[in-house]
Design a protein around this motif. Structure first.
Motif, PDB file in Angstrom:
ATOM      1  N   THR A   1      37.402 -25.231 -34.860  1.00  0.00           N
ATOM      2  CA  THR A   1      36.531 -26.408 -34.711  1.00  0.00           C
ATOM      3  C   THR A   1      35.078 -25.966 -34.609  1.00  0.00           C
ATOM      4  O   THR A   1      34.741 -25.103 -33.798  1.00  0.00           O
TER       5      THR A   1
ATOM      6  N   LEU B   1      30.675 -40.175 -30.126  1.00  0.00           N
ATOM      7  CA  LEU B   1      29.971 -39.559 -31.265  1.00  0.00           C
ATOM      8  C   LEU B   1      29.500 -40.619 -32.258  1.00  0.00           C
ATOM      9  O   LEU B   1      29.895 -40.604 -33.422  1.00  0.00           O
TER      10      LEU B   1
ATOM     11  N   GLY C   1      36.985 -40.684 -42.872  1.00  0.00           N
ATOM     12  CA  GLY C   1      36.575 -40.134 -41.578  1.00  0.00           C
ATOM     13  C   GLY C   1      37.205 -38.771 -41.345  1.00  0.00           C
ATOM     14  O   GLY C   1      38.022 -38.291 -42.148  1.00  0.00           O
ATOM     15  N   GLY C   2      36.836 -38.181 -40.216  1.00  0.00           N
ATOM     16  CA  GLY C   2      37.313 -36.844 -39.908  1.00  0.00           C
ATOM     17  C   GLY C   2      38.830 -36.761 -39.798  1.00  0.00           C
ATOM     18  O   GLY C   2      39.435 -35.755 -40.180  1.00  0.00           O
ATOM     19  N   SER C   3      39.447 -37.814 -39.292  1.00  0.00           N
ATOM     20  CA  SER C   3      40.910 -37.781 -39.145  1.00  0.00           C
ATOM     21  C   SER C   3      41.569 -37.689 -40.517  1.00  0.00           C
ATOM     22  O   SER C   3      42.510 -36.915 -40.711  1.00  0.00           O
TER      23      SER C   3
ATOM     24  N   ALA D   1      33.613 -31.833 -38.205  1.00  0.00           N
ATOM     25  CA  ALA D   1      33.294 -33.267 -38.187  1.00  0.00           C
ATOM     26  C   ALA D   1      32.000 -33.509 -37.406  1.00  0.00           C
ATOM     27  O   ALA D   1      31.151 -34.289 -37.827  1.00  0.00           O
TER      28      ALA D   1
ATOM     29  N   ASP E   1      31.756 -34.842 -41.162  1.00  0.00           N
ATOM     30  CA  ASP E   1      31.591 -36.282 -40.903  1.00  0.00           C
ATOM     31  C   ASP E   1      30.108 -36.609 -40.952  1.00  0.00           C
ATOM     32  O   ASP E   1      29.383 -36.387 -39.972  1.00  0.00           O
TER      33      ASP E   1
ATOM     34  N   ASP F   1      37.223 -27.668 -38.833  1.00  0.00           N
ATOM     35  CA  ASP F   1      36.909 -29.060 -38.539  1.00  0.00           C
ATOM     36  C   ASP F   1      35.464 -29.103 -38.037  1.00  0.00           C
ATOM     37  O   ASP F   1      35.187 -28.868 -36.868  1.00  0.00           O
TER      38      ASP F   1
ATOM     39  N   HIS G   1      29.082 -39.405 -40.842  1.00  0.00           N
ATOM     40  CA  HIS G   1      28.855 -40.527 -39.913  1.00  0.00           C
ATOM     41  C   HIS G   1      28.771 -40.081 -38.445  1.00  0.00           C
ATOM     42  O   HIS G   1      28.705 -40.921 -37.564  1.00  0.00           O
ATOM     43  N   LYS G   2      28.761 -38.792 -38.237  1.00  0.00           N
ATOM     44  CA  LYS G   2      28.486 -38.317 -36.879  1.00  0.00           C
ATOM     45  C   LYS G   2      27.088 -37.697 -36.803  1.00  0.00           C
ATOM     46  O   LYS G   2      26.248 -38.154 -36.046  1.00  0.00           O
TER      47      LYS G   2
ATOM     48  N   THR H   1      34.911 -32.009 -29.729  1.00  0.00           N
ATOM     49  CA  THR H   1      34.502 -33.372 -29.382  1.00  0.00           C
ATOM     50  C   THR H   1      33.915 -33.439 -27.973  1.00  0.00           C
ATOM     51  O   THR H   1      32.910 -34.107 -27.748  1.00  0.00           O
TER      52      THR H   1
ATOM     53  N   ASN I   1      40.941 -34.217 -41.988  1.00  0.00           N
ATOM     54  CA  ASN I   1      41.840 -33.217 -41.394  1.00  0.00           C
ATOM     55  C   ASN I   1      43.263 -33.377 -41.915  1.00  0.00           C
ATOM     56  O   ASN I   1      43.956 -32.399 -42.183  1.00  0.00           O
TER      57      ASN I   1
ATOM     58  N   GLY J   1      32.230 -27.559 -33.388  1.00  0.00           N
ATOM     59  CA  GLY J   1      31.754 -28.715 -32.642  1.00  0.00           C
ATOM     60  C   GLY J   1      32.921 -29.476 -32.056  1.00  0.00           C
ATOM     61  O   GLY J   1      33.386 -30.476 -32.613  1.00  0.00           O
TER      62      GLY J   1
ATOM     63  N   SER K   1      43.504 -35.327 -33.916  1.00  0.00           N
ATOM     64  CA  SER K   1      43.959 -35.674 -35.263  1.00  0.00           C
ATOM     65  C   SER K   1      44.770 -34.538 -35.888  1.00  0.00           C
ATOM     66  O   SER K   1      45.517 -34.768 -36.847  1.00  0.00           O
TER      67      SER K   1
ATOM     68  N   HIS L   1      40.618 -31.271 -32.021  1.00  0.00           N
ATOM     69  CA  HIS L   1      40.732 -32.732 -32.034  1.00  0.00           C
ATOM     70  C   HIS L   1      42.189 -33.187 -32.193  1.00  0.00           C
ATOM     71  O   HIS L   1      42.970 -32.546 -32.900  1.00  0.00           O
TER      72      HIS L   1
HETATM   73  C1  LIG Z   1      35.976 -32.565 -33.907  1.00  0.00           C
HETATM   74  C2  LIG Z   1      36.433 -33.880 -34.458  1.00  0.00           C
HETATM   75  N1  LIG Z   1      37.279 -33.906 -35.488  1.00  0.00           N
HETATM   76  C3  LIG Z   1      37.736 -35.058 -36.009  1.00  0.00           C
HETATM   77  C4  LIG Z   1      37.342 -36.267 -35.493  1.00  0.00           C
HETATM   78  C5  LIG Z   1      37.872 -37.542 -36.082  1.00  0.00           C
HETATM   79  O1  LIG Z   1      36.883 -38.125 -36.859  1.00  0.00           O
HETATM   80  P1  LIG Z   1      36.934 -39.684 -37.225  1.00  0.00           P
HETATM   81  O2  LIG Z   1      36.723 -40.405 -35.953  1.00  0.00           O
HETATM   82  O3  LIG Z   1      35.812 -39.820 -38.203  1.00  0.00           O
HETATM   83  O4  LIG Z   1      38.263 -39.954 -37.827  1.00  0.00           O
HETATM   84  C6  LIG Z   1      36.464 -36.301 -34.411  1.00  0.00           C
HETATM   85  C7  LIG Z   1      36.048 -37.585 -33.818  1.00  0.00           C
HETATM   86  O5  LIG Z   1      35.402 -37.651 -32.830  1.00  0.00           O
HETATM   87  C8  LIG Z   1      35.986 -35.082 -33.898  1.00  0.00           C
HETATM   88  O6  LIG Z   1      35.141 -35.054 -32.850  1.00  0.00           O
END
Ligand SMILES: Cc1ncc(COP(=O)(O)O)c(C=O)c1O
Length: 512
Positions: free
Chosen positions: A259, A105, A164-166, A290, A317, A288, A319-320, A263, A169, A261, A208, A206
């Motif tokens: 979620t 991503l 970031g997404g992690s 992201a 996110d 989520d 950045h995605k 991953t 979350n 979307g 995370s 995800h």
């Molecule tokens: C659905 C989802 N949530 C969270 C994340 C984590 O995001 P990050 O990599 O910005 O920490 C991702 C990363 O691919 C993701 O696809």
């Protein structure tokens, strides 16, 4: 003093003045301009000259070069350091702007965002307190409000940019845990409750979520993953079933994580249905988004996120799917008051009196203290391009993925999993014959061979225990011709592997 572009001034010899000359200040702006122009120029040349997304360099080949650099012996000027960097990084970098980068991503980045990156690192604002960021604090707040409005949250909403997404979350689940623990007013009561807390997510959620649960001190089995439907979306009835089971077992569902979307599959959980279940039982709903957050600006597909406005918290996110450089993410909450769970007043930084003085300190809402002004990248992107242009780019990659799915599903050499709502395609090469182990090995081999050649990069994952390949399309420059070409390469590598394996097996039989 004006230096010609790309000329990096030699640094004065005396150690004190040498060091100071490298610091950005009113006296060193010529060096700053020249060094950055040189750096930008070298990256631009690499970007323009990248014929493949990757050179295929291996860690074993690169590690000695990097290990051989003596960090205690500086080169003295930026030009020499950039020459060296070209050898150990730029030459072999993985280029996400290349149309045959189809792996993770990672998006190509918007130029206004790169401009923002250059500005924010030079000014170096830190978004913890007003007295370190002034206008930046207000810009970040405007973007949070803008995103919250796009989600459909009301005026009480708030949020914070994260790494970031992690991290988004993690913070969402921290807030959910604290809300769940509100009834536990003593430490003993909290200690009794914590091991009984549960988080429900889907099997396609995800990782995370699991990691956050661990960091938050929840029980090892705190995350319950419910099954998905054939489109890899969370099954609402399974959420209901697990909530009922938890109740019977004396467990407390502190959050449901849907979620928007996933991953691997780009699937979007049925947000409205899950929100209705959460509302009935009073469970925190975290979405989520992201990956799927790009739909917030999509001119044609915003409806796919319907129901997201009923969440308690949302991860986005930028950045995605907003074409932003790493890092750029945010956590949004429907009720800004819950962010108090991340608040700590330090006398030296953000004493409680500042709240009374109405001084806006973002550290009161963040897990971080010193924090980058990542919001500036999105700000400049919106000011230059606007949301519709971003959304149109995201729509384009979603359309392209639909085309790629058709291409793969019509090709008898491949087996494809579900059709994504976003921009992934999960598929695998199918050798003729029933040998499933051979299919796994052939796909693993094809992915590695492709990466070693550098001709294209694709991702891999497992589906129901079998190895699959994955395209993640985030680059509008990727054409269906690119996809078709990569499929041919995969088929070539995989069929060669199958052929070599069966020839080797025949030989073994003959010898035997
Ligand atoms: C659905 C989802 N949530 C969270 C994340 C984590 O995001 P990050 O990599 O910005 O920490 C991702 C990363 O691919 C993701 O696809």
């Amino acid at each position: 003093m004006t230096l010609p572009a790309h000329t990096v001034e030699a640094v004065p010899a005396s150690p004190g003045s040498t060091a100071r000359a490298h610091l950005l200040n009113g006296d060193s702006v010529a060096r700053y301009r020249a060094a950055l122009a040189d750096g930008v120029d070298r990256v631009a040349r690499r970007v323009a000259g990248a014929e493949r997304p990757f050179t295929g360099i291996t860690p074993d080949a690169l590690a000695p070069q990097i290990a051989g650099i003596d960090l205690d012996r500086p080169l003295g000027d930026a030009g020499a350091a950039l020459d060296e960097l070209d050898d150990v990084y730029l030459r072999d970098a993985v280029w996400f702007h290349h149309p045959r980068y189809l792996a993770h991503l990672n998006c190509p980045v918007a130029i206004p965002a790169l401009l923002g990156e250059a500005v924010l690192t030079a000014v170096n604002s830190s978004l913890d307190t007003w007295d370190q960021s002034a206008g930046a604090t207000l810009i970040e707040r405007r973007l949070i409000d803008w995103t919250a409005t796009r989600i459909g949250f009301g005026p009480a909403a708030d949020g914070i940019f994260t790494s970031g997404g992690s991290q988004s979350n993690l913070q969402a689940l921290l807030l959910a845990r604290e809300e769940a623990c509100r009834s536990a007013s003593t430490w003993d009561a909290r200690r009794e409750l914590l091991p009984r807390l549960r988080v429900i997510t889907s099997a396609a959620g995800h990782f995370s979520v699991q990691k956050s649960a661990k960091l938050l001190g929840l029980a090892p089995d705190a995350v319950i993953t419910v099954e998905t439907d054939p489109q890899r979306r969370m099954v609402p009835a399974a959420v209901q079933r697990e909530i009922a089971r938890c109740r019977r077992d004396g467990l407390v569902v502190m959050a449901v994580v849907a979620t928007a979307g996933t991953t691997d599959f780009g699937s979007i959980d049925p947000l409205a249905e899950v929100a209705a279940i959460c509302a009935t039982v009073g469970a925190w709903l975290h979405v989520d988004a992201a990956y799927g957050c790009g739909l917030l600006v999509s001119p044609t597909r915003r409806h796919l996120l319907d129901g997201i406005e009923r969440a308690d918290s949302v991860t986005v996110d930028y950045h995605k799917s907003f074409f932003q450089p790493v890092s750029s993410s945010a956590l949004l909450v429907r009720d800004g008051a819950v962010l108090r769970h991340a608040t700590y007043h330090a006398d030296y930084l953000n004493p409680a009196r500042m709240v009374e003085q109405r001084i806006p300190n973002q550290v009161d809402k963040s897990l971080q203290t010193t924090r980058r002004f990542d919001a500036l990248k999105l700000w400049l992107t919106l000011r230059v391009m606007g949301p519709d242009a971003l959304g149109a780019l995201f729509d384009e990659v979603v359309d392209r993925a639909a085309g790629a799915w058709e291409l793969v599903s019509e090709d008898p050499r491949f087996e494809v999993v579900t059709r994504s709502s976003l921009s992934t395609v999960v598929f695998r090469y199918l050798p003729t014959g029933p040998d499933r182990e051979l299919a796994d090995a052939a796909n693993l081999y094809a992915r590695e061979a492709l990466a070693s050649s550098g001709a294209a990069l694709v991702a891999g994952t497992t589906v129901d225990g079998r190895h699959f390949l994955k395209f993640t399309l985030l680059n509008p420059e990727t054409t269906l011709d690119d996809v078709g070409h990569v499929l041919e390469l995969i088929a070539e590598h995989a069929s060669r592997y199958v052929h070599e394996r069966s020839t080797a097996a025949d030989l073994t039989c003959q010898v035997g």
